[in-house]
Design an enzyme around this catalytic site. Structure first.
Site, PDB file in Angstrom:
ATOM      1  CD  GLU A  29      -2.774  -1.122   2.492  1.00  0.00           C
ATOM      2  OE1 GLU A  29      -4.016  -1.108   2.389  1.00  0.00           O
ATOM      3  OE2 GLU A  29      -2.179  -1.163   3.593  1.00  0.00           O
ATOM      4  CE1 TYR A  61     -21.170  22.894  -2.490  1.00  0.00           C
ATOM      5  CE2 TYR A  61     -20.948  24.207  -4.489  1.00  0.00           C
ATOM      6  CZ  TYR A  61     -21.727  23.693  -3.482  1.00  0.00           C
ATOM      7  OH  TYR A  61     -23.062  23.963  -3.442  1.00  0.00           O
ATOM      8  CG  LEU A  80      -8.753   3.992   5.499  1.00  0.00           C
ATOM      9  CD1 LEU A  80      -9.986   3.289   4.949  1.00  0.00           C
ATOM     10  CD2 LEU A  80      -8.073   4.820   4.429  1.00  0.00           C
ATOM     11  CD  GLU A  81      -9.622   3.759  11.600  1.00  0.00           C
ATOM     12  OE1 GLU A  81     -10.248   2.749  11.921  1.00  0.00           O
ATOM     13  OE2 GLU A  81      -8.653   3.721  10.804  1.00  0.00           O
ATOM     14  CE  LYS A 107      -6.921   0.479   2.222  1.00  0.00           C
ATOM     15  NZ  LYS A 107      -5.978   0.156   3.331  1.00  0.00           N
TER      16      LYS A 107
END
Length: 133
Positions: A29, A61, A80-81, A107
């Protein structure tokens, strides 16, 4: 503050943001990277912008998009947190008029046996709870 009322109000919505990043705990990764999907909801009062039709009465945006892009394409994180937390805390710090932010990071390409759209995390952070924790 009643947090339930905050997340029922007006919000900016960003859906399906796609970036290539190098987050994860596995060596592959970090080396090859992968696609990440991000959704953001940013709660703020949009009434003035609705009445005035002026960009200066809201947040573009594209400003939130840039935060997400910079985090996902930037410094690698194991979890990811952590990616979601940095997106949320940066957004809340840069834009104090945002009362809450929800960040979903997914993911789509994970080593799981079976069909899926993506695996990920969703966090909800509020302006007055110190987003840096």
């Amino acid at each position: 503050m009643n947090y339930g009322d905050v997340i029922k109000g007006d919000k900016l919505v960003l859906r399906g943001l796609k970036f290539h990043g190098f987050h994860g705990v596995k060596l592959e990764e970090r080396k090859l990277g992968q696609k990440f999907l991000v959704d953001v909801d940013a709660w703020m009062d949009l009434q003035a912008a609705g009445k005035s039709d002026n960009l200066s009465d809201t947040i573009s945006y594209t400003e939130i998009y840039r935060i997400v892009r910079d985090v996902v394409e930037g410094q690698p994180h194991n979890l990811l947190e952590s990616v979601a937390q940095l997106i949320a805390s940066t957004t809340l710090t840069k834009y104090p008029q945002i009362s809450a932010v929800r960040v979903n990071v997914g993911k789509p390409h994970v080593a799981v046996q079976g069909p899926l759209d993506y695996l990920g995390v969703e966090i909800l952070r509020f302006q007055n709870t110190n987003a840096h924790r």
